[in-house]
Design an enzyme around this catalytic site. Structure first.
Site, PDB file in Angstrom:
ATOM      1  N   ASP A 104       0.830  -1.193   0.000  1.00 55.33           N
ATOM      2  CA  ASP A 104       0.000   0.000   0.000  1.00 55.33           C
ATOM      3  C   ASP A 104       0.874   1.257   0.000  1.00 55.33           C
ATOM      4  OD1 ASP A 104      -2.937   0.970   0.474  1.00 55.33           O
ATOM      5  OD2 ASP A 104      -1.867   1.898   2.144  1.00 55.33           O
ATOM      6  N   TYR A 153     -11.568   8.922  -1.861  1.00 56.84           N
ATOM      7  CA  TYR A 153     -10.977   8.967  -0.522  1.00 56.84           C
ATOM      8  C   TYR A 153      -9.694   9.789  -0.458  1.00 56.84           C
ATOM      9  CZ  TYR A 153      -7.398   5.335  -1.448  1.00 56.84           C
ATOM     10  OH  TYR A 153      -6.329   4.624  -1.916  1.00 56.84           O
ATOM     11  N   TYR A 234      -0.913  11.122   2.451  1.00 54.33           N
ATOM     12  CA  TYR A 234      -1.736  11.479   1.291  1.00 54.33           C
ATOM     13  C   TYR A 234      -1.729  12.989   1.054  1.00 54.33           C
ATOM     14  CZ  TYR A 234      -3.514   6.725   1.801  1.00 54.33           C
ATOM     15  OH  TYR A 234      -3.614   5.353   1.906  1.00 54.33           O
ATOM     16  N   HIS A 299      -7.446  -6.271  -0.965  1.00 60.30           N
ATOM     17  CA  HIS A 299      -6.308  -5.375  -0.793  1.00 60.30           C
ATOM     18  C   HIS A 299      -5.302  -5.834   0.269  1.00 60.30           C
ATOM     19  CE1 HIS A 299      -4.178  -1.558  -0.959  1.00 60.30           C
ATOM     20  NE2 HIS A 299      -4.360  -1.364   0.336  1.00 60.30           N
TER      21      HIS A 299
END
Length: 320
Positions: A104, A153, A234, A299
């Site tokens: 990830d 998201y 992010y 995932h």
């Protein structure tokens, strides 16, 4: 039987909590969001039993590691600096290179590590996230907004405090259960007042691979630390795009094995399958040796199929 030991290592100006086990060649395990060293609990013991020394940190902002307050303290350069410092601190004498296994957002950081410091990486096993070449004509978040809109998201994560307030309203346990059990092979939207594709008050049935004890561990750590540190990764996506301009078009030149779940939302992003399977990935990562698509897996593949994942990792690392 091997046991997992814990310690704190000071690197690059921050204290990182580290879990480790085993003796042998060093394997650095890098987690994603919203995870911890704990996501590698099966691989740490599995790799230790197979003759490796597995080391899994809580990245900066997570778990028992330090969480700098400033959002701009979470760029790729900060995190790669942490990882290089950690390798310096834990590597055996004369062990200049380590194996890296990552998932990830952690995989994104591992790709940057391989790009910037290939001299420190013997080989990489990337889970879920392939190398994503920099698009010089468009910042990442502009691309995501154009493709998915403001409720996607990663876009919802940008305004400081906004998504944290929504997560607080939902409750830490509900957020973690919603993310960890997400199996829709498509984009994840975080619409205000809704959960992860279903109403927030709908009960979550845990799959067999995720126990209540597992969730309790995650909940305890995220209730103490909060989500902001992890979300700040992010918030630096566009900043990373700016910082990586000097490496635009550069290849990643370390040996790589890539593993992804058939139902992983990343695998179903526009253009990703073609990039992986039709030559683009190999062009940018010339030492890409193997691509594995795990059938029926979503995932969090290293937790959903722990033994298979450990075996895939071992099969690749044992070549070196």
């Amino acid at each position: 039987m091997e046991t997992i030991k814990h310690r704190t290592v000071k690197v690059n100006g921050v204290n990182l909590h580290v879990a480790e086990s085993g003796e042998g060649p060093l394997v650095l395990l890098i987690h994603g969001f919203p995870e911890l060293w704990y996501t590698w609990r099966h691989q740490i013991l599995g790799l230790a039993a197979l003759g490796f020394r597995a080391v899994a940190p809580d990245l900066r902002g997570y778990g028992d590691s330090d969480a700098p307050a400033a959002a701009d303290a979470y760029t790729a350069l900060h995190v790669v600096g942490d990882l290089v410092g950690l390798l310096d601190a834990v590597a055996a004498e004369g062990e200049e290179k380590a194996f890296v296994v990552a998932h990830d957002v952690g995989a994104q950081m591992a790709w940057y590590l391989c790009l910037l410091r290939p001299d420190r990486v013997k080989a990489l096993v990337s889970l879920s996230l392939p190398w994503v070449p920099r698009n010089p004509g468009m910042k990442p978040l502009d691309g995501y907004r154009a493709a998915y809109g403001d409720d996607y998201y990663m876009c919802r994560f940008q305004e400081p405090g906004e998504i944290e307030a929504q997560f607080a309203e939902m409750g830490t346990r509900r957020v973690l259960e919603g993310v960890l059990t997400y199996r829709i092979p498509g984009p994840l939207f975080l619409v205000k007042g809704k959960g992860f594709g279903h109403p927030v008050d709908d009960p979550v049935v845990l799959p067999s691979w995720l126990t209540q004890k597992d969730v309790d561990y995650y909940v305890d750590k995220f209730e103490k630390k909060g989500f902001t540190g992890g979300i700040n990764y992010y918030r630096n996506m566009n900043r990373n795009w700016e910082l990586m301009a000097p490496w635009d078009g550069a290849q990643v030149k370390v040996p790589v094995k890539f593993i992804v779940g058939e139902l992983d939302l990343v695998y179903h992003m526009p253009g990703v399958k073609d990039f992986i399977h039709k030559g683009g990935f190999k062009k940018m990562v010339p030492l890409l040796e193997e691509v594995v698509v795990m059938e029926g897996v979503a995932h969090f593949l290293n937790q959903e199929r722990p033994q298979d994942t450990t075996q895939h990792i071992y099969d690749f690392l044992s070549k070196f």
